[in-house]
Design an enzyme around this catalytic site. Structure first.
Site, mmCIF file in Angstrom:
data_model
loop_
_atom_site.group_PDB
_atom_site.id
_atom_site.type_symbol
_atom_site.label_atom_id
_atom_site.label_comp_id
_atom_site.label_asym_id
_atom_site.label_seq_id
_atom_site.Cartn_x
_atom_site.Cartn_y
_atom_site.Cartn_z
ATOM 1 N N LYS A 129 47.485 -35.944 -86.649
ATOM 2 C CA LYS A 129 46.865 -34.787 -86.007
ATOM 3 C C LYS A 129 45.406 -34.699 -86.432
ATOM 4 O O LYS A 129 45.096 -34.657 -87.623
ATOM 5 C CB LYS A 129 47.608 -33.509 -86.403
ATOM 6 C CG LYS A 129 47.339 -32.318 -85.501
ATOM 7 C CD LYS A 129 48.372 -31.242 -85.753
ATOM 8 C CE LYS A 129 48.183 -30.052 -84.817
ATOM 9 N NZ LYS A 129 49.226 -29.028 -85.029
ATOM 10 N N ASP A 268 55.331 -25.878 -74.613
ATOM 11 C CA ASP A 268 54.871 -27.159 -75.145
ATOM 12 C C ASP A 268 54.911 -27.186 -76.667
ATOM 13 O O ASP A 268 54.693 -28.239 -77.275
ATOM 14 C CB ASP A 268 53.460 -27.483 -74.647
ATOM 15 C CG ASP A 268 52.436 -26.428 -75.024
ATOM 16 O OD1 ASP A 268 52.598 -25.278 -74.598
ATOM 17 O OD2 ASP A 268 51.469 -26.745 -75.753
#
Length: 508
Positions: A129, A268
Site C-alpha cells: 500500500k 469496495d
C-alpha cells in the site's frame, strides 16, 4: 518437496499467483514505485511467522532484503505485481471508477517452510500500500503517508490480538519522499497480508458493466480459491452467499461488542471473507456514544457506530444483487433475511461473555440494552468500564451493591448505576461460577488495551521524529491485549480531553 531457506529468506517464499492467471482485463500489471531512503519503522514478528520467515532478523542480508521488499524497491523471483480493478458503492452511491489506486498485489505466496505441493497450506496475498499511481488512481498520487500507514499497521495488529477477523500487516516503512496532503508529509508503505483481497466491489464491477461471462469467472475463481465447500453444494453460488452473510453478520457483532467504528463501510471496503478490511478513519469508542462518527467527511452519519449493523445488511444486499444473473432472487432474499438473527445471536454471545454470563437467560437482552443506555447517558469509557466490571462484588447485599465504588464512580448518575447493578447481581446469582472465576473469564473477554486514537497520534508524532519506540510498544501489548502488561500501564490510561472522539480524514 520442502524448500530450504537460503541466505536472505525472502526468496524461499513459494509463489502461487492465482489471481494473475485471470484474464488481463481484471487488473493492470505494473511495477511498484519504491520510496527513497527507506527506514523500517516496525516489522511484525507474528506476521513474519505466518509467512514461514524467521522472526529473529539477525542477518544483515535478510534484513535488507525485507526492507527493500517492504519499500517497493525489490521483488523476489516469482512476484507479479498487479493493481486489481473493482467498483463499489461509496456512501450509498455506485462509483464505476474504483480499483487499487495506491496499492499493488505483489504476489500470492505459500509460507517458506511448507511443501510447494502442500494442498492444505495457506496462500497469503502480499499487498503493498502506497506503491504509486495506477490506472485506477483517479486524481490521487498513489502514495501513502506515515500517519495512515502506522494507523493501519497498528489497528491490524490490535484486531488480530482481540480475536476479530482482520487483514494483517507485515511492516511499516518510511522514506524521504515528500507527499502533499493537507500539508507536506513523509511517504510510507505498509505490506498488508490477507487470505484474499477480493471485495464485494469485484462482483459489482462485472454486474454493472453486464460482463456476465467475467462475473461468472470471478465467482468460480472465488469459490475455487476460498469457498471450496460451496462448490459441492446443490446451488454453489447460494451456498457462497450464505457463508458471506454469516461471516459479515458475525464481523459486525464483533465490531459492536468491542466498540470499533470502521468509518468507511463502502462496498469496495468489504472483504468477501468477512474480515476487517481497509483501515482508514477508524476509531474505538472511548466515552460511549452510539452515534459516534469518526470520519469527518461522513456528513450524514451513514457510517456511525450504531449504523454499522444495518450498513452490513445493505452491503450484502448489494452483493446479492450481483448474483441475480445466475439465480432467482427469492433464495437470495431468504438468505439475506437470516442476517439479523445471526448478528443478534453473535452479539449477545459476545456481550454475555463481557458480562461474565455463561448461561443464556430470557432477560439478557434487556440487561445488555439497559447497560448500554446508561453508559451512553453518562458518557462512560466503554473499554475501561468493562475491564473494571470484572471486579464487581456479587456477594454484597441490597443497598451494599453501591459499594462497588470503583465501577460506580465512572457514572455521573450513580443511582442509575445502582439500579442496574442490582439487576446484574440478581442475574449473576443464576450463574454457577464464583467471583474469582468470573473475573478471570471476563478479563479474557474485555481487553485492557485498545488502539485509542490519541495513542496512535502520539506514536505517529514520535515516528515523524524517527522515534519508533511507541509504535513497537503498542505492537507488543496488542499481541496480548487481555494481559496485564504492568510495565505498559500508561498505554491503558483514559484519553486526555483532546484525544476523545477524534474525527479523522480518509488519509489518516
Amino acid at each position: 518437496m520442502s524448500i530450504a531457506k537460503n541466505k536472505d529468506g525472502i526468496e524461499s517464499l513459494n509463489c502461487d499467483n492465482h489471481y494473475a492467471r485471470l484474464p488481463a482485463h481484471f487488473y493492470n500489471k505494473q511495477m511498484p514505485d519504491g520510496i527513497s531512503d527507506p527506514k523500517m519503522v516496525s516489522l511484525n514478528p507474528q506476521v513474519l511467522a505466518l509467512l514461514g520467515l524467521d522472526s529473529e532478523v539477525n542477518s544483515d542480508v535478510y534484513s535488507d532484503a525485507l526492507l527493500q521488499l517492504c519499500s517497493g524497491n525489490y521483488l523476489p523471483a516469482g512476484f507479479e505485481p498487479l493493481a486489481m480493478k473493482y467498483t463499489g458503492h461509496q456512501f450509498g452511491h455506485y462509483n464505476p471508477d474504483l480499483g487499487d489506486g495506491r496499492g499493488l498485489l505483489l504476489a500470492q505466496v505459500k509460507p517458506a517452510s511448507v511443501d510447494t505441493d502442500g494442498a492444505d497450506s495457506p496462500t497469503w496475498d502480499l499487498h503493498l500500500k502506497g506503491a504509486g499511481r495506477t490506472p485506477y488512481s483517479r486524481q490521487g498520487d498513489g502514495r501513502a503517508v506515515l500517519r495512515s500507514s502506522i494507523r493501519e499497521y497498528l489497528c491490524s495488529a490490535a484486531m488480530q490480538g482481540l480475536g476479530i477477523p482482520t487483514t494483517q500487516a507485515l511492516s511499516v516503512v518510511v522514506g524521504s519522499d515528500a507527499v502533499m496532503r493537507e500539508q507536506v508529509e513523509q511517504a510510507a508503505m505498509v505490506v498488508r497480508v490477507a487470505e484474499s483481497h477480493v471485495r464485494f466491489g469485484h462482483f459489482e464491477h462485472f454486474y454493472y458493466t453486464q460482463r456476465l461471462d467475467d462475473l461468472k469467472l470471478m465467482l468460480d475463481y472465488t469459490l475455487t480459491q476460498h469457498f471450496p465447500d460451496a462448490l459441492t453444494a446443490e446451488v454453489p453460488y447460494l451456498a457462497f452467499y450464505k457463508q458471506v452473510v454469516t461471516t459479515t453478520a458475525e464481523l459486525m457483532a464483533h465490531w459492536q461488542a468491542v466498540g470499533f467504528v470502521h468509518g468507511v463501510m463502502n462496498t469496495d471496503n468489504m472483504s468477501i471473507l468477512g474480515q476487517t478490511f481497509d483501515y482508514g478513519p477508524f476509531a474505538f469508542q472511548d466515552n460511549f456514544d452510539p452515534a459516534y462518527v469518526c470520519n469527518h467527511t461522513d456528513y450524514s452519519g451513514r457510517y456511525a457506530f450504531n449504523q454499522q449493523p444495518q450498513v452490513g445488511y445493505w452491503n450484502l444486499m448489494a452483493l446479492g444483487r450481483s448474483l441475480t444473473p445466475f439465480m432467482d432472487i427469492a433464495p437470495l432474499n431468504e438468505t439475506l433475511q437470516t442476517y439479523d438473527d445471526i448478528f443478534l445471536a453473535k452479539l449477545r454471545q459476545l456481550m454475555r461473555a463481557k458480562l461474565g454470563l455463561q448461561q443464556v437467560q430470557d432477560g439478557d437482552g434487556e440487561l445488555i440494552k439497559n447497560l448500554l443506555e446508561i453508559l451512553a447517558s453518562n458518557e462512560v469509557d466503554y473499554t475501561h468500564f468493562f475491564r473494571l466490571l470484572s471486579g464487581f462484588d456479587s456477594t454484597l447485599d441490597g443497598a451494599e451493591v453501591a459499594l462497588n465504588s470503583a465501577i460506580r464512580d465512572q457514572f455521573i448518575d450513580r443511582e442509575v448505576f445502582d439500579a442496574w447493578a442490582v439487576q446484574y447481581q440478581q442475574r449473576l446469582a443464576l450463574e454457577s461460577s464464583v467471583d474469582d472465576d468470573r473475573k478471570v473469564q471476563m478479563n479474557r473477554a474485555n481487553p485492557k488495551f485498545i488502539l485509542r486514537n490519541y495513542l496512535a497520534q502520539q506514536a505517529i508524532e514520535q515516528a515523524a521524529d524517527y522515534d519508533y519506540s511507541l509504535v513497537n510498544e503498542l505492537l507488543n501489548v496488542f499481541a496480548n491485549p487481555f494481559d496485564e502488561h504492568s510495565e505498559f500501564e500508561a498505554l491503558a490510561a483514559l484519553p486526555p480531553e483532546w484525544g476523545r472522539k477524534m474525527v479523522l480524514s480518509c488519509s489518516s
